[in-house]
Design an enzyme around this catalytic site. Structure first.
Site, mmCIF file in Angstrom:
data_model
loop_
_atom_site.group_PDB
_atom_site.id
_atom_site.type_symbol
_atom_site.label_atom_id
_atom_site.label_comp_id
_atom_site.label_asym_id
_atom_site.label_seq_id
_atom_site.Cartn_x
_atom_site.Cartn_y
_atom_site.Cartn_z
ATOM 1 N N GLU A 50 26.996 44.297 38.111
ATOM 2 C CA GLU A 50 25.778 45.088 38.145
ATOM 3 C C GLU A 50 26.198 46.529 37.863
ATOM 4 O O GLU A 50 27.118 47.041 38.502
ATOM 5 C CB GLU A 50 25.122 44.987 39.527
ATOM 6 C CG GLU A 50 23.842 45.788 39.578
ATOM 7 C CD GLU A 50 23.107 45.731 40.908
ATOM 8 O OE1 GLU A 50 23.527 44.979 41.814
ATOM 9 O OE2 GLU A 50 22.113 46.468 41.027
ATOM 10 N N ARG A 58 36.905 36.423 47.609
ATOM 11 C CA ARG A 58 37.001 37.772 47.060
ATOM 12 C C ARG A 58 38.283 38.422 47.548
ATOM 13 O O ARG A 58 38.865 38.012 48.544
ATOM 14 C CB ARG A 58 35.772 38.606 47.403
ATOM 15 C CG ARG A 58 35.569 38.894 48.872
ATOM 16 C CD ARG A 58 34.159 39.422 49.153
ATOM 17 N NE ARG A 58 33.913 40.727 48.568
ATOM 18 C CZ ARG A 58 32.959 40.963 47.652
ATOM 19 N NH1 ARG A 58 32.191 39.987 47.217
ATOM 20 N NH2 ARG A 58 32.772 42.164 47.196
ATOM 21 N N LYS A 62 30.965 48.759 46.723
ATOM 22 C CA LYS A 62 30.544 49.811 45.799
ATOM 23 C C LYS A 62 29.674 50.850 46.501
ATOM 24 O O LYS A 62 29.725 52.026 46.186
ATOM 25 C CB LYS A 62 29.778 49.192 44.620
ATOM 26 C CG LYS A 62 30.711 48.553 43.602
ATOM 27 C CD LYS A 62 29.997 48.256 42.299
ATOM 28 C CE LYS A 62 29.191 46.969 42.399
ATOM 29 N NZ LYS A 62 28.646 46.522 41.114
HETATM 30 P P1 ATP Z 1 27.333 44.599 44.984
HETATM 31 O O1 ATP Z 1 26.765 43.260 44.614
HETATM 32 O O2 ATP Z 1 27.412 44.895 46.416
HETATM 33 O O3 ATP Z 1 26.797 45.733 44.194
HETATM 34 P P2 ATP Z 1 29.761 43.548 43.901
HETATM 35 O O4 ATP Z 1 31.112 44.097 44.189
HETATM 36 O O5 ATP Z 1 29.452 42.140 44.221
HETATM 37 O O6 ATP Z 1 28.843 44.563 44.611
HETATM 38 P P3 ATP Z 1 29.050 43.028 41.173
HETATM 39 O O7 ATP Z 1 28.810 44.017 40.117
HETATM 40 O O8 ATP Z 1 27.948 42.103 41.521
HETATM 41 O O9 ATP Z 1 29.466 43.859 42.416
HETATM 42 O O10 ATP Z 1 30.363 42.211 40.859
HETATM 43 C C1 ATP Z 1 30.615 41.619 39.626
HETATM 44 C C2 ATP Z 1 31.492 40.426 39.811
HETATM 45 O O11 ATP Z 1 32.702 40.796 40.446
HETATM 46 C C3 ATP Z 1 30.825 39.388 40.679
HETATM 47 O O12 ATP Z 1 30.992 38.134 40.058
HETATM 48 C C4 ATP Z 1 31.560 39.454 41.967
HETATM 49 O O13 ATP Z 1 31.621 38.209 42.583
HETATM 50 C C5 ATP Z 1 32.948 39.937 41.530
HETATM 51 N N1 ATP Z 1 33.581 40.680 42.611
HETATM 52 C C6 ATP Z 1 33.082 41.756 43.253
HETATM 53 N N2 ATP Z 1 33.914 42.151 44.237
HETATM 54 C C7 ATP Z 1 34.974 41.312 44.215
HETATM 55 C C8 ATP Z 1 36.179 41.194 44.991
HETATM 56 N N3 ATP Z 1 36.451 42.035 45.994
HETATM 57 N N4 ATP Z 1 37.030 40.205 44.676
HETATM 58 C C9 ATP Z 1 36.767 39.365 43.672
HETATM 59 N N5 ATP Z 1 35.668 39.414 42.912
HETATM 60 C C10 ATP Z 1 34.766 40.370 43.171
#
Ligand code: ATP
Ligand code: MG
Length: 567
Positions: A36, A262, A272
């Site tokens: 996102e 994760r 984030k």
């Molecule tokens: P949010 O949804 O809170 O804004 P997010 O870190 O999940 O934050 P996304 O932009 O949705 O952000 O993440 C993109 C991809 O990265 C998703 O598929 C998510 O599962 C993966 N991702 C995010 N954080 C991690 C992490 N700490 N370890 C592994 N994969 C991650």
């Protein structure tokens, strides 16, 4: 940990390997990385990027970069640019497959109408609070919304009017009609669309209703004919909804959602929202502050894409959450830089040494190997003269046992130069601070090796006091002083754990002359001080600024404390 893990397969590779053998999806493998655009990417995202792009590569498939841009309130074009830059920098290529969920808004809208038509979605006019109340809890079933049994015609008309801007934010939502008593809260008539009278960074004012993640994601995957939709474990309870939407609608294909753990790292945060807070409150200099766990921060700190990919390989992919030591990441960059970084000498806290028996007007060019790990990197000339600088901490008037550096009467090696023996020193009477050290040198030890087999236990780095360049050096420590800064039951929040000493700036360090020519991004090992990278924003040739990427060994501090030293 070791490189053998590269060849070991993880459970996702096993699933995909099986699917290929069974000719599922015609043997194709299509993955995607779906950020996102509401922040910069961090090291956790790197794990997901390496996994998704890595699987595509391994199985001769492809990986899409898809912006999951359904929330115009938090998203920004700046993030879209930074994300592309970071994925590319990490070494991955989405080819023609750069996609945006917002490109599917019209298709998603049509799908929503299809669901309404089949009686599987309805417009609910409860406000947000009431929706929450009706939802129930983990232990109590929910209750049906009073609007649940609206007719298809009424739902169609209301939804079209939601789209046409007839209503204001929050007045209605479109919900899936599933099961208000489901044990899985995600299935209790989840919202599919909400009204948001906000312009979108890509679609402008074309839409005032925006689809929710759970509706958008599965359909975007299907539209792009993704075969394996890999996400983190917190989406495990969303999988039934992912499958429900695709089962209810007539879609091109039904990708398989697979969850993995994760990445969490000690001494850092990965949310984030919290990273944004650090930026907004000015607690760091920006998303790319070298202390940030962001890809851009790590890049500026001096990390290489290879080291980050290596790290992601080593931590592996598992199904249960765990916390990885920050030191594991550091060890990957240390290993990489050991092979590729030019050696140089830099004195961070200079103390002058006068070599009394060295000719006043002589300057010698001495040979210094650029990297003992890689003979192909050759050698350079460094200048030696009667007055040099050494590190303040490399001299002690009254040393403890096992201090093998300089003190009165002690002989040490000056790296690449000569053996010198301390003959005396001067002190500032008032402060007691040593201002100058006197030595003699042994001309027969040129290059730093004695011909009579005489051994010394200490080797010091140095820079000629008549030939050097000065530059600023930034030393970093963890941004958080505790291993788990996420906040705890005592009511402390993550900002309470910020390490006040995470940045130390050394003004006008004494650098080997050649470092004047460092280009932004150039990486060096400063002998005995660690690996450094000329800052990509602030360093200019002639006036370099270096960031310490990592120390040479993390046990250094411990060694210093226990007084056991082997150099
Ligand atoms: P949010 O949804 O809170 O804004 P997010 O870190 O999940 O934050 P996304 O932009 O949705 O952000 O993440 C993109 C991809 O990265 C998703 O598929 C998510 O599962 C993966 N991702 C995010 N954080 C991690 C992490 N700490 N370890 C592994 N994969 C991650
Ligand atoms: Mg997310």
């Amino acid at each position: 940990m070791g490189n053998e893990s590269e060849s070991l397969s993880n459970f996702i590779e096993d699933i995909i390997g099986n699917d290929i053998r069974n000719n599922k999806n015609g043997g194709n493998v299509v993955t995607r990385f779906p950020p996102e655009p509401n922040g910069y990417l961090h090291i956790g995202h790197a794990k997901s990027i390496c996994l998704n792009f890595g699987l595509a590569k391994k199985f001769n498939g492809r990986c899409h970069l898809r912006f999951d841009d359904t929330n115009p309130v938090k998203e920004d074009i700046e993030y879209i640019h930074s994300i592309q830059e970071d994925v590319t920098w990490l070494g991955f290529d989405w080819g023609e497959h750069l996609h945006y969920a917002s490109d599917y808004f019209e298709k998603l809208y049509q799908y929503a109408l299809e669901l309404i038509k089949s009686g599987k979605a309805y417009v609910c006019s409860l406000n947000a609070d009431d929706i929450r109340k009706y939802r129930g809890t983990l232990t109590e079933p929910g209750r049906d919304s009073p609007y649940r049994n609206r007719s298809v015609e009424e739902n169609q008309e209301l939804f079209v009017n939601m789209k046409n801007g007839t209503f204001s934010d929050g007045e209605h939502v479109l919900r899936a009609k599933i099961d208000m008593s489901s044990g899985n809260l995600n299935l209790r008539d989840p919202a599919l669309y909400r009204i948001r009278k906000t312009s979108h960074h890509r679609t402008g004012d074309a839409w005032c209703i925006y689809p929710m993640y759970d509706f958008t994601h599965c359909l975007s995957d299907s539209i792009e004919e993704i075969t394996h939709s890999i996400c983190t474990l917190e989406f495990e309870n969303n999988r039934p909804l992912y499958d429900w939407v695709l089962n209810e609608l007539n879609t091109p294909c039904h990708p398989q959602q697979i969850e993995f753990a994760r990445l969490s790292l000690t001494h850092t945060i990965m949310s984030k929202r919290k990273l944004l807070q650090l930026v907004q409150e000015g607690r760091v200099s920006g998303w790319d502050d070298p202390r940030m766990p962001t890809i851009s921060g790590l890049r500026r700190r001096g990390y290489t894409p290879e080291s980050i990919r290596d790290f992601c390989d080593r931590i592996g992919v598992a199904r249960s959450d765990s916390v990885v030591e920050h030191a594991a990441l550091e060890s990957c960059i240390r290993e990489d830089l050991n092979k590729r970084a030019m050696r140089a000498m830099a004195v961070l806290n200079p103390l002058k040494v006068i070599i009394e028996n060295y000719p006043r007007d002589l300057t010698e060019e001495l040979d210094a190997v650029n990297n003992p790990e890689d003979p192909e990197m050759g050698s350079r000339k460094i200048l030696f003269s009667r007055e040099i600088f050494i590190e303040e901490e490399d001299f002690m008037e009254n040393p403890p046992k096992k201090f093998f550096r300089l003190f009165p009467g002690q002989e040490v090696r000056l790296k690449h130069a000569y053996y010198v023996t301390c003959t005396g020193f001067r002190k500032d009477e008032k402060t007691g601070k040593v201002t100058e050290v006197h030595c003699t040198y042994d001309p027969a030890t040129k290059g730093g090796w004695s011909q009579d087999g005489r051994k010394v236990k200490g080797t010091l780095h140095w820079v000629s006091a008549s030939h050097f360049t000065s530059g600023d050096v930034r030393l970093y420590d963890h941004l958080f002083s505790v291993p788990n800064p996420e906040g705890d039951s005592s009511g402390k929040v993550f900002t309470d754990f910020i390490n006040p000493d995470s940045l130390m700036v050394i003004k006008d360090a004494v650098l080997e002359k050649g470092l004047a020519g460092a280009a932004p991004g150039d990486r060096y090992q400063f002998e005995r001080q660690g690996y450094f990278c000329a800052d990509i924003k602030d360093s200019v040739p002639g006036k370099p600024v270096f960031n310490r990427t990592v120390q040479l060994r993390d046990s250094w501090a411990k060694i210093m404390k226990s007084g056991k030293e082997n150099e």
